[in-house]
Write a protein that holds these residues in place. Sequence first.
Motif, PDB file in Angstrom:
ATOM      1  N   ASN A 197      -9.408  -0.404  -1.934  1.00 12.08           N
ATOM      2  CA  ASN A 197      -8.003  -0.801  -2.339  1.00 12.08           C
ATOM      3  C   ASN A 197      -7.029  -1.133  -1.207  1.00 12.08           C
ATOM      4  O   ASN A 197      -6.207  -1.649  -1.436  1.00 12.08           O
ATOM      5  CB  ASN A 197      -7.654   0.779  -3.028  1.00 12.08           C
ATOM      6  CG  ASN A 197      -8.398   0.600  -4.424  1.00 12.08           C
ATOM      7  OD1 ASN A 197      -8.446  -0.509  -5.111  1.00 12.08           O
ATOM      8  ND2 ASN A 197      -8.893   1.683  -4.799  1.00 12.08           N
ATOM      9  N   LEU A 198      -7.555  -0.632  -0.134  1.00 17.58           N
ATOM     10  CA  LEU A 198      -6.696  -0.942   1.171  1.00 17.58           C
ATOM     11  C   LEU A 198      -6.886  -2.305   1.560  1.00 17.58           C
ATOM     12  O   LEU A 198      -5.934  -2.906   2.451  1.00 17.58           O
ATOM     13  CB  LEU A 198      -6.744   0.167   2.050  1.00 17.58           C
ATOM     14  CG  LEU A 198      -6.184   1.353   2.105  1.00 17.58           C
ATOM     15  CD1 LEU A 198      -6.813   2.501   3.249  1.00 17.58           C
ATOM     16  CD2 LEU A 198      -4.374   1.283   1.928  1.00 17.58           C
ATOM     17  N   ASP A 219       3.822  -2.518   5.813  1.00 17.29           N
ATOM     18  CA  ASP A 219       2.795  -3.104   4.791  1.00 17.29           C
ATOM     19  C   ASP A 219       2.827  -2.184   3.544  1.00 17.29           C
ATOM     20  O   ASP A 219       2.041  -2.396   2.437  1.00 17.29           O
ATOM     21  CB  ASP A 219       1.337  -2.791   5.342  1.00 17.29           C
ATOM     22  CG  ASP A 219       1.172  -3.825   6.411  1.00 17.29           C
ATOM     23  OD1 ASP A 219       1.453  -5.052   6.573  1.00 17.29           O
ATOM     24  OD2 ASP A 219       0.963  -3.430   7.767  1.00 17.29           O
ATOM     25  N   GLY A 220       3.521  -1.132   3.618  1.00 13.25           N
ATOM     26  CA  GLY A 220       3.734  -0.274   2.516  1.00 13.25           C
ATOM     27  C   GLY A 220       4.519   0.852   3.031  1.00 13.25           C
ATOM     28  O   GLY A 220       5.036   1.014   4.020  1.00 13.25           O
ATOM     29  N   ARG A 256      -0.079  -3.367  -7.401  1.00 13.45           N
ATOM     30  CA  ARG A 256      -0.947  -3.735  -8.143  1.00 13.45           C
ATOM     31  C   ARG A 256      -0.726  -3.181  -9.613  1.00 13.45           C
ATOM     32  O   ARG A 256       0.433  -2.220  -9.821  1.00 13.45           O
ATOM     33  CB  ARG A 256      -2.355  -2.803  -7.686  1.00 13.45           C
ATOM     34  CG  ARG A 256      -2.151  -1.498  -7.810  1.00 13.45           C
ATOM     35  CD  ARG A 256      -3.457  -0.723  -7.603  1.00 13.45           C
ATOM     36  NE  ARG A 256      -4.067  -1.176  -6.331  1.00 13.45           N
ATOM     37  CZ  ARG A 256      -3.986  -0.195  -4.955  1.00 13.45           C
ATOM     38  NH1 ARG A 256      -3.014   0.987  -5.035  1.00 13.45           N
ATOM     39  NH2 ARG A 256      -4.636  -0.608  -4.039  1.00 13.45           N
ATOM     40  N   VAL A 276      -4.854   2.500   9.289  1.00 18.18           N
ATOM     41  CA  VAL A 276      -3.823   2.936   8.848  1.00 18.18           C
ATOM     42  C   VAL A 276      -2.755   3.710   9.784  1.00 18.18           C
ATOM     43  O   VAL A 276      -3.338   4.598  10.580  1.00 18.18           O
ATOM     44  CB  VAL A 276      -3.734   3.628   7.461  1.00 18.18           C
ATOM     45  CG1 VAL A 276      -2.434   4.023   6.820  1.00 18.18           C
ATOM     46  CG2 VAL A 276      -4.744   2.887   6.458  1.00 18.18           C
ATOM     47  N   ASN A 291       1.071   5.477  -0.274  1.00 19.28           N
ATOM     48  CA  ASN A 291       0.462   6.964  -0.059  1.00 19.28           C
ATOM     49  C   ASN A 291       1.514   7.861  -0.462  1.00 19.28           C
ATOM     50  O   ASN A 291       2.573   7.782  -0.322  1.00 19.28           O
ATOM     51  CB  ASN A 291      -0.045   7.103   1.497  1.00 19.28           C
ATOM     52  CG  ASN A 291      -0.515   8.497   1.520  1.00 19.28           C
ATOM     53  OD1 ASN A 291      -1.558   8.755   1.118  1.00 19.28           O
ATOM     54  ND2 ASN A 291       0.306   9.167   2.186  1.00 19.28           N
ATOM     55  N   TYR A 322      -6.140  -0.485 -10.258  1.00 21.68           N
ATOM     56  CA  TYR A 322      -7.007  -0.170  -9.310  1.00 21.68           C
ATOM     57  C   TYR A 322      -8.079  -1.280  -9.135  1.00 21.68           C
ATOM     58  O   TYR A 322      -8.922  -1.766 -10.042  1.00 21.68           O
ATOM     59  CB  TYR A 322      -7.741   0.998  -9.277  1.00 21.68           C
ATOM     60  CG  TYR A 322      -6.866   2.216  -8.945  1.00 21.68           C
ATOM     61  CD1 TYR A 322      -6.312   2.315  -7.521  1.00 21.68           C
ATOM     62  CD2 TYR A 322      -6.624   3.065  -9.750  1.00 21.68           C
ATOM     63  CE1 TYR A 322      -5.539   3.337  -7.112  1.00 21.68           C
ATOM     64  CE2 TYR A 322      -5.695   4.251  -9.527  1.00 21.68           C
ATOM     65  CZ  TYR A 322      -5.288   4.294  -8.302  1.00 21.68           C
ATOM     66  OH  TYR A 322      -4.253   5.302  -7.920  1.00 21.68           O
ATOM     67  N   ASN A 333       1.038  -1.172   0.110  1.00 20.57           N
ATOM     68  CA  ASN A 333      -0.069  -0.186  -0.155  1.00 20.57           C
ATOM     69  C   ASN A 333       0.841   1.350  -0.095  1.00 20.57           C
ATOM     70  O   ASN A 333       1.710   1.375   0.733  1.00 20.57           O
ATOM     71  CB  ASN A 333      -0.789  -0.005   1.041  1.00 20.57           C
ATOM     72  CG  ASN A 333      -2.064  -1.134   1.173  1.00 20.57           C
ATOM     73  OD1 ASN A 333      -1.754  -1.959   1.982  1.00 20.57           O
ATOM     74  ND2 ASN A 333      -2.615  -1.066   0.082  1.00 20.57           N
ATOM     75  N   LYS A 355      -3.182  -1.264   8.875  1.00 18.67           N
ATOM     76  CA  LYS A 355      -1.949  -1.262   7.711  1.00 18.67           C
ATOM     77  C   LYS A 355      -0.659   0.002   8.221  1.00 18.67           C
ATOM     78  O   LYS A 355      -1.293   0.828   8.693  1.00 18.67           O
ATOM     79  CB  LYS A 355      -2.308  -0.772   6.443  1.00 18.67           C
ATOM     80  CG  LYS A 355      -3.316  -1.249   5.765  1.00 18.67           C
ATOM     81  CD  LYS A 355      -2.832  -2.741   5.156  1.00 18.67           C
ATOM     82  CE  LYS A 355      -4.159  -3.694   4.433  1.00 18.67           C
ATOM     83  NZ  LYS A 355      -3.543  -4.676   3.989  1.00 18.67           N
ATOM     84  N   ASP A 369      -2.404   4.231  -3.409  1.00 22.57           N
ATOM     85  CA  ASP A 369      -3.891   4.080  -2.796  1.00 22.57           C
ATOM     86  C   ASP A 369      -4.392   5.405  -2.511  1.00 22.57           C
ATOM     87  O   ASP A 369      -5.562   5.686  -2.510  1.00 22.57           O
ATOM     88  CB  ASP A 369      -3.421   3.467  -1.566  1.00 22.57           C
ATOM     89  CG  ASP A 369      -3.247   1.958  -1.571  1.00 22.57           C
ATOM     90  OD1 ASP A 369      -4.105   1.002  -1.756  1.00 22.57           O
ATOM     91  OD2 ASP A 369      -1.968   1.469  -1.864  1.00 22.57           O
ATOM     92  N   SER A 370      -3.548   6.456  -2.046  1.00 17.43           N
ATOM     93  CA  SER A 370      -3.906   7.822  -1.511  1.00 17.43           C
ATOM     94  C   SER A 370      -2.943   8.828  -1.577  1.00 17.43           C
ATOM     95  O   SER A 370      -1.842   8.544  -1.924  1.00 17.43           O
ATOM     96  CB  SER A 370      -4.544   7.680  -0.035  1.00 17.43           C
ATOM     97  OG  SER A 370      -3.487   6.838   0.609  1.00 17.43           O
TER      98      SER A 370
END
Length: 435
Positions: free
Chosen positions: A423-424, A381-382, A412, A226, A11, A415, A9, A259, A53-54
Amino acid sequence: MSGSERKLNLNAFLAASGHHEASWRHADTKPELGVDINHYVKITQIAERGLLDSVFLADGYWAHSGSLEPFTLLSALAAATKHIGLIATVETTYNEPFHIARKFASLDHISKGRAGWNIVTGAGPAAEQFSRSKHPEHHERYESAEEFVEVVKRLWDSWEDDAVRNDKINDLLIDPAKVHKIGFAGKHYTVQGPLNIARPPQGYPVLVQAGSSETGKDFAAKLAEVIFTAQLTFEEARSFYTDVKGRLAKFGRTPEQLKILPGLSPILADTEAEAQDIEAELFALIDHEGAAKRLSSRLGIDLSNHALDDLVNLDGAQTTEQVSGMKSRHQLILDLVEREKPTLRQLINRLAGARGHFTFTGTPLQLADVIEKWFRNGAADGFNIMPQIYPSGLERFVEKVIPELQNRGLFRTAYEESTLRGNLGLARPLNAITV
């Protein structure tokens, strides 16, 4: 998801010119775009092109924070994008639950389920802006914040998912039996409800938290989905990851429900030498005298008698227990000095890259190796990507690093879902009032 299906994930942390404190002076940036919506649209569309993701907007009430108001900005970004999540930092200490519940419900409706709330208690004193006599202590802020979030969640749940009927034949716009008062009466807040807008598309916007103190870690383990965290080394990140994930069970939660995304602040170029040249340019632009004054204020000691190439001596510095603001960031600096024994110049340069987040200078392939190591070995986790220069740093990440992560099966290629929660890989919360 199973272990083989687990994906990173990612951001992007929005900023005007970049996350290096001297980025605004660099030739490749335009600090005057800090209040230009087109600048943020461009950055967010780059992030969406990279399938992140964001995006995340920090915010605070201190003077000269320089950022646009988050709900206004993210609502505009929602109209200019289709898939990417939109996370706003909003303090609990200087707001009311009803206002925040309504604003986030609105943002989630506007974006069709892409909103997230970065919950902070307000580390920077702002009492004088809000007719208050003093800024609450750390433990007081967290105590009231927990109640604040509970009120907001109940307000979101005050409308059942099918309360809005729009039934023209039977003359029923909203079913009053499906809209409920919450009757909340706590230590800090008394709120009758209901909210005046329908339940958000995601149920709740994604709940994000950024505190890493002991209190913050428990708060996150109980409430957050998160975590944005600052970790300077792989070992510290893995220890934090294990610690926080290990706290979830006592709150009836599983590791997949939270996450953990450490900050990652890269300088990227085709060769390591070219990346180091960019880093050197930024270091040369730092106001070291001003940085030493700010560091003195943070640590509670006078560093003015330190030459830049003297080893840092923290005798007399405040302990973390004495700090009311960002306790975890204070401890991070103390640990860094103890571990690395830097000169004052080295300490200032190390913190300038991203205020205590993990910094990286090198090639896209080298960065992909770092990301894979942290992800596969229980440290993340990201990541919360914090380019030291905007927008070029994010463009390089999207164009060079993302394809490599995709080739390795770590990220990914499209999406998967229409909402940020989807998505998370986070479940849509049930309505607590009707369960």
